[in-house]
Motif scaffolding. Structure first.
Motif, mmCIF file in Angstrom:
data_model
loop_
_atom_site.group_PDB
_atom_site.id
_atom_site.type_symbol
_atom_site.label_atom_id
_atom_site.label_comp_id
_atom_site.label_asym_id
_atom_site.label_seq_id
_atom_site.Cartn_x
_atom_site.Cartn_y
_atom_site.Cartn_z
ATOM 1 N N ARG A 14 -12.307 -1.989 -4.672
ATOM 2 C CA ARG A 14 -11.947 -2.420 -3.321
ATOM 3 C C ARG A 14 -13.073 -3.201 -2.658
ATOM 4 N N ASN A 44 0.994 -2.862 -6.129
ATOM 5 C CA ASN A 44 0.010 -1.831 -6.432
ATOM 6 C C ASN A 44 -1.394 -2.411 -6.548
ATOM 7 N N SER A 64 -2.629 -3.768 -3.052
ATOM 8 C CA SER A 64 -2.892 -2.701 -2.084
ATOM 9 C C SER A 64 -4.258 -2.085 -2.341
ATOM 10 N N GLN A 65 -4.603 -1.955 -3.626
ATOM 11 C CA GLN A 65 -5.893 -1.369 -3.958
ATOM 12 C C GLN A 65 -7.046 -2.331 -3.687
ATOM 13 N N HIS A 93 0.853 -1.184 0.000
ATOM 14 C CA HIS A 93 0.000 0.000 0.000
ATOM 15 C C HIS A 93 0.891 1.237 0.000
ATOM 16 N N GLN A 110 -0.246 0.528 -14.934
ATOM 17 C CA GLN A 110 0.250 1.133 -13.709
ATOM 18 C C GLN A 110 1.705 0.769 -13.405
ATOM 19 N N SER A 139 2.487 4.476 -3.032
ATOM 20 C CA SER A 139 2.562 4.959 -4.413
ATOM 21 C C SER A 139 3.556 4.122 -5.183
ATOM 22 N N LEU A 159 -10.029 -2.923 -10.074
ATOM 23 C CA LEU A 159 -9.437 -2.334 -8.867
ATOM 24 C C LEU A 159 -10.502 -1.969 -7.840
#
Length: 683
Positions: free
Chosen positions: A626, A379, A382-383, A14, A512, A16, A624
């Motif tokens: 959540r 990435n 985490s999303q 989690h 991404q 950037s 993505l």
């Protein structure tokens, strides 16, 4: 191996993903850096070894003996406790401790015996596997142990006081007793134990033999082809199919020699199948397949064969078309020898994909370094789940090769969830398959008041010399196999890893992280689209080959055939594959999955069908999302073996799928522009 305890390795980071600095240079997180850099050498050469996986006894091979002795001593104490305590949750807890104590040693040894580069470690681990395996089989026929559990399950008042997971665990342990023949009289129960021990020996013998190379005199092979094979004095060694070699003759030679029948191994397989059938009949099942499939999604061999036959019927025309395309390509490449043979399938399907979609790996690999793939996983996860991977430096003696990376798995609110050791690069004496190993199951330890963190190993065979690897983005996803735990039904266990492949081929996810390692430019969407469509080229024939393997596995584990395993193979190959059987070959002797997947090789196809349905219904519109990620974690990942697999699927899909649904899911994947079609139809 603890039934209710497998919490998920949710494997994510989690933070950037891409941090831009001057001149378009990408700065990596610790995980991306760890997988794109050479492992750091230890500075203190005299640092004391902590032992493999931090187990102090395993600083040397002889430590397996000490670890085994301690586990067996603890087993005696727990057996006494389980048999003497009043029926209740404490009884189930004792069984769980008993299972966990043995599995912590057995699972670790099961990994070391095939993956450690030191033969002394492998041999010591093999002895431990046999010793503990023998004890486990005896425990499965321990009347007093079974009696204590039966008293609990036969008392409705006590059962009503158990939480659902604990009750499910108790039922799983009772199931183990039943399939091991606990209900038999003393003489037959003793026979069951002896059969189990014999099966352990036969399984090990077949597993080892199935991976041994064959050899032939150098003089038999044209001299200009010697360079393709390993030499051993006056002999040529053939240890595989050489399926990617453009030379037809090299592929044919490799196929014929590698599959040449070995009489001893043939006898071993025949005896193994006879013993499995005898064991199944002894404990009250119609066949070994009936015994093996109890507790799975499929439930019965009849359901499996119905699924495989129905899928074959739906694919017949497409498979024939694929074989015609391969035949035309072979005629184009080699007009003098144009008959399509089994050794041609893998190579020619790859040629067709490359020709039609221009998916030369060198075009993709600059965008998909291993570090980039790991960053992408962080990435994505985490999303979806709020979980991250944190690279850690192993202690001295903790890992078996300097190439192994250690990752801590951390949730944003729940904290540390476990550890994964990543052994990704090629080396000699390493298993040929990409696979995972459970080293330690997660469980709450009431005896210590702490949660035992799960540990797993993910093993791949990426080439060392390659700076980046186009397939890494798919292979790394096998981390997710660690999720279900060792008691999860086999035909459900592959679902998480296969589902991740859909994410890894969705441009909304790939964009991404897939960037050129020099320029920072993103991987073009058109290249991703070509890669996705290329996977469907010869997809029907590829699926049909898997169906053939699965059918063969079912027939081998059904009623005795009263004919050789080669005769069975020849008939099933004709009915469920289509390419001719090659005389004087015995592919079944290289079918090592018969050991770990006996009567359950169909599992990959069924898991793929489930994953396809979950993707289409839950993630294709927004990969993505959540909320959907949390539903997936809650309904399918969080239970391990503590919930029936079909109930987990039903919870995720909000309906119970049929065999027809599974077949349609697999067939629809072969349609052109599959993802686009699904999205358009749902908008």
């Amino acid at each position: 191996m603890s039934p209710w305890t497998w919490r998920l390795f949710h494997l994510v980071k989690h933070r950037s993903l891409w941090m831009r600095v001057r001149r378009n240079v990408t700065t990596w997180s610790s995980v991306g850096t760890a997988f794109n850099a050479k492992p750091a050498k230890r500075l203190d050469m005299f640092e004391k070894s902590v032992g493999l996986f931090g187990v102090p006894e395993l600083s040397c091979p002889s430590g397996f003996q000490a670890a085994t002795k301690a586990a067996l001593k603890n087993t005696e104490l727990l057996v006494h406790k389980a048999c003497s305590c009043p029926p209740g949750a404490e009884t189930v807890e004792s069984f769980d401790q008993l299972s966990d104590g043995l599995c912590k040693v057995a699972d670790l040894a099961d990994f070391v015996k095939v993956a450690h580069p030191d033969p002394a470690f492998r041999e010591a681990a093999e002895r431990t596997c046999i010793e503990i395996g023998t004890v486990v089989e005896k425990l499965n026929t321990n009347v007093e142990l079974c009696k204590s559990l039966k008293e609990l399950l036969d008392n409705p008042e006590i059962v009503a006081q158990l939480d659902p997971d604990t009750r499910r665990v108790a039922e799983l342990f009772m199931f183990d007793f039943e399939i091991s023949g606990i209900h038999l009289e003393d003489k037959l129960r003793k026979e069951a134990v002896e059969l189990h021990v014999k099966l352990l020996d036969l399984s090990n013998e077949f597993l080892v033999g199935s991976h041994m190379p064959n050899r032939i005199a150098r003089s038999v092979i044209p001299e200009h082809l010697h360079v393709h094979f390993a030499s051993e004095g006056s002999f040529i060694q053939v240890g595989g199919f050489h399926a990617d070699t453009p030379d037809d003759l090299v592929r044919e030679i490799a196929y014929r020699i590698f599959l040449y029948p070995n009489a001893d191994l043939m006898n071993c397989l025949e005896e193994l199948l006879k013993c499995r059938y005898k064991m199944a009949k002894l404990v009250g099942y119609e066949s070994y397949a009936h015994r093996a499939l109890k507790g799975t999604m499929a439930k019965t061999p009849e359901t499996v064969m119905n699924f495989l036959q129905m899928l074959t019927d739906k694919l017949t025309d497409r498979t024939a078309k694929d074989f015609r395309m391969m035949g035309d390509m072979k005629k184009k490449l080699n007009p003098r020898n144009s008959e399509l043979m089994p050794w041609d399938h893998p190579f020619l399907s790859g040629v067709l994909r490359a020709e039609r979609y221009n998916i030369e790996p060198s075009l993709y690999s600059p965008y998909l370094s291993l570090g980039a793939c790991m960053e992408g996983l962080n990435n994505l996860f985490s999303q979806l789940y709020g979980v991250s991977l944190v690279s850690q430096q192993p202690s001295a003696g903790e890992v078996w090769s300097e190439d192994v990376r250690k990752l801590a798995v951390v949730h944003e609110t729940e904290g540390l969830l476990g550890y994964i050791y990543c052994d990704f690069f090629q080396r000699s004496n390493k298993p040929h398959q990409d696979c995972h190993f459970t080293i330690r199951g997660g469980r709450w330890c009431s005896e210590t008041g702490q949660y035992q963190l799960p540990v797993g190993v993910l093993m791949l065979r990426l080439p060392r010399h390659s700076r980046s690897e186009v397939t890494a983005v798919f292979l790394v996803l096998y981390i997710y196999i660690c999720a279900p735990g060792t008691r999860c039904a086999t035909d459900f266990a592959e679902v998480p890893s296969i589902l991740m492949e859909y994410f890894a081929t969705d441009y909304r996810v790939i964009r991404q992280f897939a960037r050129h390692y020099e320029t920072g430019q993103p991987l073009p969407e058109s290249m991703v689209a070509r890669l996705c469509e290329s996977k469907k080229v010869c997809g029907a024939a590829d699926t049909q080959l898997q169906i053939f393997y699965a059918v063969l596995d079912q027939v081998y584990h059904s009623q005795p055939q009263n004919r050789s395993t080669t005769e069975v193979l020849k008939e099933m190959q004709q009915r469920f594959y289509g390419l001719p059987h090659t005389p004087n070959t015995a592919w079944q002797l290289r079918f090592s999955h018969l050991i770990g997947y006996g009567a359950k090789y169909y599992s990959y196809l069924l898991s793929r069908a489930v994953a396809s349905m979950v993707w289409r219904q839950c993630f294709v519109q927004d990969p993505l999302n959540r909320d959907m990620g949390e539903r997936y974690r809650r309904e399918m990942l969080a239970h391990g073996g503590a919930k029936e697999p079909m109930l987990m699927v039903e919870g995720m899909l909000q309906r119970r799928p049929t065999v027809e649904d599974f077949v349609d899911a697999l067939v629809s994947e072969l349609n052109p522009n599959f993802e686009t079609f699904i999205m358009d139809s749902e908008n």
